[in-house]
Design a protein around this motif. Structure first.
Motif, short mmCIF file in Angstrom:
data_model
loop_
_atom_site.label_atom_id
_atom_site.label_comp_id
_atom_site.label_asym_id
_atom_site.label_seq_id
_atom_site.Cartn_x
_atom_site.Cartn_y
_atom_site.Cartn_z
N SER A 164 5.96 5.98 10.25
CA SER A 164 4.83 6.83 10.63
C SER A 164 3.55 6.04 10.92
CB SER A 164 4.56 7.85 9.51
OG SER A 164 4.29 7.19 8.29
N VAL A 165 3.49 4.78 10.50
CA VAL A 165 2.26 4.01 10.71
C VAL A 165 2.48 2.76 11.56
CG1 VAL A 165 1.40 4.81 8.47
CG2 VAL A 165 2.43 2.53 8.64
N GLU A 211 4.35 7.71 -1.16
CA GLU A 211 5.22 7.04 -0.21
C GLU A 211 4.70 5.64 0.11
OE1 GLU A 211 5.39 8.82 3.66
OE2 GLU A 211 3.23 8.98 3.87
N TRP A 251 0.85 -1.17 0.00
CA TRP A 251 0.00 0.00 0.00
C TRP A 251 0.90 1.23 0.00
CZ3 TRP A 251 -5.18 0.09 -0.63
CH2 TRP A 251 -5.89 -1.09 -0.41
N TYR A 252 0.60 2.15 -0.89
CA TYR A 252 1.25 3.45 -0.95
C TYR A 252 0.21 4.51 -0.70
CZ TYR A 252 5.45 1.50 -3.24
OH TYR A 252 6.60 0.81 -3.53
N ARG A 253 0.67 5.71 -0.39
CA ARG A 253 -0.25 6.83 -0.28
C ARG A 253 0.40 8.09 -0.82
NH1 ARG A 253 -0.47 7.58 6.35
NH2 ARG A 253 1.63 8.44 6.61
N TYR A 298 -4.86 6.45 -1.19
CA TYR A 298 -4.14 5.21 -0.93
C TYR A 298 -4.22 4.30 -2.16
CZ TYR A 298 -3.48 6.38 3.95
OH TYR A 298 -3.07 6.99 5.12
N MET A 311 -6.39 0.22 9.34
CA MET A 311 -5.82 1.48 9.82
C MET A 311 -6.55 1.89 11.09
SD MET A 311 -5.40 3.51 6.21
CE MET A 311 -7.16 3.68 5.96
N VAL A 323 3.62 2.77 2.42
CA VAL A 323 3.00 2.67 3.73
C VAL A 323 3.25 1.31 4.36
CG1 VAL A 323 0.81 2.71 4.99
CG2 VAL A 323 1.20 4.32 3.11
N TYR A 370 6.61 -1.80 7.47
CA TYR A 370 5.79 -0.61 7.58
C TYR A 370 6.64 0.65 7.60
CZ TYR A 370 2.24 -3.95 9.07
OH TYR A 370 1.36 -5.00 9.12
N ALA A 371 6.05 1.72 7.11
CA ALA A 371 6.67 3.04 7.31
C ALA A 371 6.66 3.36 8.80
CB ALA A 371 5.91 4.09 6.53
N ASP A 421 -2.69 11.29 8.08
CA ASP A 421 -2.89 10.07 7.28
C ASP A 421 -3.77 10.36 6.05
OD1 ASP A 421 -3.18 8.28 10.35
OD2 ASP A 421 -1.45 8.30 9.00
#
Length: 119
Positions: free
Chosen positions: A62-63, A45, A35-37, A93, A82, A47, A59-60, A89
């Motif tokens: 940030s998450v 970026e 998954w990117y966002r 996505y 999520m 995710v 995972y990034a 956020d």
């Protein structure tokens, strides 16, 4: 080949959403899924990522601890749970499928689903 995301929407800070990405037209179980966002004015970026077997995830920062990626190879679907969502956020996505075989790269993208975190 199709990757169809669903599950996006508007949610209050602290809330939860579950994104789904239904795949068709390729051998889903042979592909790593991610998954990117992309937020307005920012670069896309990564995710979360899960390998083809589902045995490893990344995972990034940030998450981490808030998002969980999973997959069901029998249903050709990857998910992103999520939790404890934050305004930062907010983004579109995208689902991504990737495989590298016989020195050739195979990559597919979904059309994206909007996630908005706001009170």
């Amino acid at each position: 080949v199709q990757l169809v995301e669903s599950g996006g929407g508007l949610v209050q800070p602290g809330g939860s959403l579950r994104l789904s990405c239904a795949a068709s037209g390729f051998t889903f179980s042979s592909y790593d899924m991610s998954w990117y966002r992309q937020a307005p004015g920012k670069e896309r970026e990564l995710v979360a990522h899960i390998i083809s077997s589902g045995g490893s995830t990344n995972y990034a920062d940030s998450v981490k601890g808030r998002f969980t990626i999973s997959r069901d190879n029998a249903k050709n679907t990857v998910y992103l749970q999520m939790n404890r969502l934050k305004p930062e956020d907010t983004a579109v996505y995208y689902c991504n499928a990737f495989s590298f075989r016989s020195l050739k790269k195979y990559e597919f993208w979904g059309q994206g689903t909007q996630v908005t975190v706001s009170s």
